[in-house]
Every structure is written in structure tokens, then in C-alpha cells.
Write a protein that holds these residues in place. Structure first.
Motif, mmCIF file in Angstrom:
data_model
loop_
_atom_site.group_PDB
_atom_site.id
_atom_site.type_symbol
_atom_site.label_atom_id
_atom_site.label_comp_id
_atom_site.label_asym_id
_atom_site.label_seq_id
_atom_site.Cartn_x
_atom_site.Cartn_y
_atom_site.Cartn_z
ATOM 1 N N ARG A 37 0.822 -1.211 0.000
ATOM 2 C CA ARG A 37 0.000 0.000 0.000
ATOM 3 C C ARG A 37 0.851 1.255 0.000
ATOM 4 N NH1 ARG A 37 -4.539 -0.326 4.514
ATOM 5 N NH2 ARG A 37 -5.050 1.648 3.519
ATOM 6 N N TRP A 40 2.230 1.184 -4.106
ATOM 7 C CA TRP A 40 1.167 1.401 -5.075
ATOM 8 C C TRP A 40 0.097 2.277 -4.434
ATOM 9 C CZ3 TRP A 40 4.081 0.227 -8.687
ATOM 10 C CH2 TRP A 40 4.867 -0.915 -8.674
ATOM 11 N N ASN A 41 0.391 3.553 -4.417
ATOM 12 C CA ASN A 41 -0.422 4.548 -3.737
ATOM 13 C C ASN A 41 -0.851 5.593 -4.754
ATOM 14 O OD1 ASN A 41 -0.995 7.074 -2.273
ATOM 15 N ND2 ASN A 41 -0.361 5.938 -0.457
ATOM 16 N N GLU A 42 -2.127 5.947 -4.766
ATOM 17 C CA GLU A 42 -2.655 6.862 -5.780
ATOM 18 C C GLU A 42 -2.095 8.264 -5.677
ATOM 19 O OE1 GLU A 42 -6.831 6.974 -5.213
ATOM 20 O OE2 GLU A 42 -6.721 7.639 -3.126
ATOM 21 N N TRP A 43 -1.496 8.615 -4.545
ATOM 22 C CA TRP A 43 -0.928 9.946 -4.368
ATOM 23 C C TRP A 43 0.515 10.037 -4.862
ATOM 24 C CZ3 TRP A 43 -3.996 13.910 -2.731
ATOM 25 C CH2 TRP A 43 -5.230 13.565 -2.156
ATOM 26 N N PRO A 46 3.949 7.834 -10.518
ATOM 27 C CA PRO A 46 4.355 6.509 -11.009
ATOM 28 C C PRO A 46 5.868 6.316 -11.060
ATOM 29 C CG PRO A 46 2.506 7.318 -12.282
ATOM 30 C CD PRO A 46 2.923 8.446 -11.379
ATOM 31 N N GLN A 49 7.024 5.558 -7.686
ATOM 32 C CA GLN A 49 6.615 4.213 -7.281
ATOM 33 C C GLN A 49 7.590 3.168 -7.805
ATOM 34 O OE1 GLN A 49 2.687 3.975 -8.934
ATOM 35 N NE2 GLN A 49 1.689 4.761 -7.103
ATOM 36 N N LYS A 128 -6.432 8.213 5.306
ATOM 37 C CA LYS A 128 -5.894 7.647 4.075
ATOM 38 C C LYS A 128 -5.230 8.727 3.239
ATOM 39 C CE LYS A 128 -7.232 5.004 -0.027
ATOM 40 N NZ LYS A 128 -8.353 4.352 -0.766
ATOM 41 N N GLY A 132 -1.292 9.006 2.341
ATOM 42 C CA GLY A 132 -0.934 9.039 0.927
ATOM 43 C C GLY A 132 -0.027 10.203 0.588
ATOM 44 N N ALA A 136 3.834 10.252 -0.667
ATOM 45 C CA ALA A 136 4.247 10.959 -1.877
ATOM 46 C C ALA A 136 5.496 11.793 -1.623
ATOM 47 C CB ALA A 136 3.106 11.851 -2.375
ATOM 48 N N ARG A 175 0.527 16.890 -7.863
ATOM 49 C CA ARG A 175 -0.245 15.653 -7.725
ATOM 50 C C ARG A 175 -1.546 15.911 -6.967
ATOM 51 N NH1 ARG A 175 -0.205 10.924 -10.589
ATOM 52 N NH2 ARG A 175 -0.598 9.108 -9.281
ATOM 53 N N ARG A 179 -6.249 15.860 -7.719
ATOM 54 C CA ARG A 179 -7.228 15.108 -6.945
ATOM 55 C C ARG A 179 -8.556 15.857 -6.868
ATOM 56 N NH1 ARG A 179 -5.828 10.441 -7.387
ATOM 57 N NH2 ARG A 179 -7.340 9.962 -5.752
#
Length: 202
Positions: A37, A40-43, A46, A49, A128, A132, A136, A175, A179
Motif C-alpha cells: 500500500r 502502489w499509492n494513488e498519491w 508513477p 513508485q 488515508k 498518501g 508521496a 499531484r 485530486r
């Protein structure tokens, strides 16, 4: 319903075919890892990551790895010139790395430790969104430390930690701007504002 081909036989799924079921079948039963987690975090960007994924698998070509491959390389850290044969020196025992984290802490009002950063990431608390954003920042720092290490190796020059911290923070802000603020609570928006990361978009 046919799902896949295994050991010379067609496997069948009783509940019928679905893309999700097919994905789970291909993936198989694998143990969960504590860092999943975090990586592979949406915040997290890539490209950040991917570097983190290489680190957890011990795949970065640090000097100690090159020695194992039989290459004759200097065992000094490119960023701080200290002799080290440990792959984890760069993150975050190196003096350059510590200065970078210190600068980030000052600018964001954070309390990221200058040592044992990865352990800290596994034991943080917060929402969360907060977790995140913190991830980041840390993975952004890790990515750029690696980039600076390579830049120093090739060009014999590095960016000042104070300037690099500004670049990392701007990437995190960008980033965040992508959102959906409507799905954030007032407390989360206040937290972003407190950390100087909340930017209103017209």
C-alpha cells in the motif's frame, strides 16, 4: 465457463467468467507484503513508485551490488564521500539525504525522521489522504536522492538539498491539484493547508 489452461487441461470457474476472476486466477494466491500500500499509492507519482519497487526488491544498482557482480568500483558514497558497503546508506544515512529530509520538514512542518525513514512509513497514523500525501513526499525524496546520486556520479555535481526539497514539494502539490477536493473533508483540507500543500484551483 472456461477460465484458463493448466497442466494440459482447461480450468473451469463455477460462477462463470469475469475479468476480475480471470485476473485473480492468473495472479494466484500470494502472500500480502507490508509495503504494497505504500508503493502502489494513488498519491505517489508513477516514476517514484517504480524506484520504491526496485528498492524493496533490492534491485537498485548500488555500489555494493556492483562489487558482487565482480566490478571494481569505489566504495564511497557519491553524495557524501563516506566509505560504505551498505546499500541502505543512501536512504537515509547519507549526510545529503538527511539534509534533504531536514529541509522538507522545515518547509512542510512535518516530522519525518532523518533516519529509519522506511520503518517510520510502515508505522504512521492518520487518514488515508494524509498517509498518501506523506508517502508521496517520502517516495519523491527517495526518487530524487537516487537521481542526484547518478548525477553526481556522471557530472560530479548535485543540486543543493534546499533547492531539491522545493522541487519535491512542487511535484507533490501538482499531484494534489489533480485530486478531487470535493471528496475531502474540511479536516483534510485544513491539514493540507497547514502543510502548505493546499492550492485552490479556479
Amino acid at each position: 465457463m472456461v477460465l484458463g489452461y493448466v497442466n494440459g487441461k482447461w480450468a473451469v470457474q463455477d460462477k462463470g467468467f469475469s475479468p476480475a476472476g480471470c485476473y485473480e486466477w492468473f495472479k494466484g494466491n500470494r502472500p500480502k507484503v507490508p509495503w504494497a500500500r505504500l508503493v502502489w499509492n494513488e498519491w505517489v507519482l508513477p516514476k517514484h513508485q517504480f524506484i520504491r519497487w526496485l528498492i524493496v526488491h533490492g534491485a537498485l544498482r548500488t555500489n555494493d551490488k556492483l562489487v558482487l557482480y565482480g566490478m571494481d568500483v569505489d566504495d564511497r558514497c557519491y553524495l557524501c564521500s563516506q566509505a560504505t558497503k551498505r546499500s541502505d546508506h543512501l536512504f537515509f544515512e547519507c549526510a545529503y539525504s538527511k539534509k534533504l529530509i531536514h529541509s522538507i520538514n522545515q518547509k512542510l512542518g512535518c516530522h519525518i525522521p532523518e533516519t529509519n525513514v522506511l520503518d517510520w512509513c510502515l508505522h504512521r497514523t492518520g487518514t488515508k489522504m494524509q498517509l498518501g500525501v506523506q508517502a508521496a513526499v517520502v517516495w519523491g525524496a527517495i526518487y530524487h536522492i537516487w537521481q542526484q546520486r547518478n548525477k553526481c556520479k556522471i557530472d560530479c555535481a548535485v543540486t543543493r538539498p534546499e533547492n531539491l526539497s522545493e522541487q519535491i514539494i512542487e511535484e507533490v502539490k501538482a499531484r494534489i491539484r489533480g485530486r478531487d477536493f470535493q471528496h475531502m473533508t474540511k479536516a483534510e483540507l485544513d491539514w493540507l493547508s497547514l502543510k502548505n500543500l493546499y492550492v485552490m484551483v479556479d
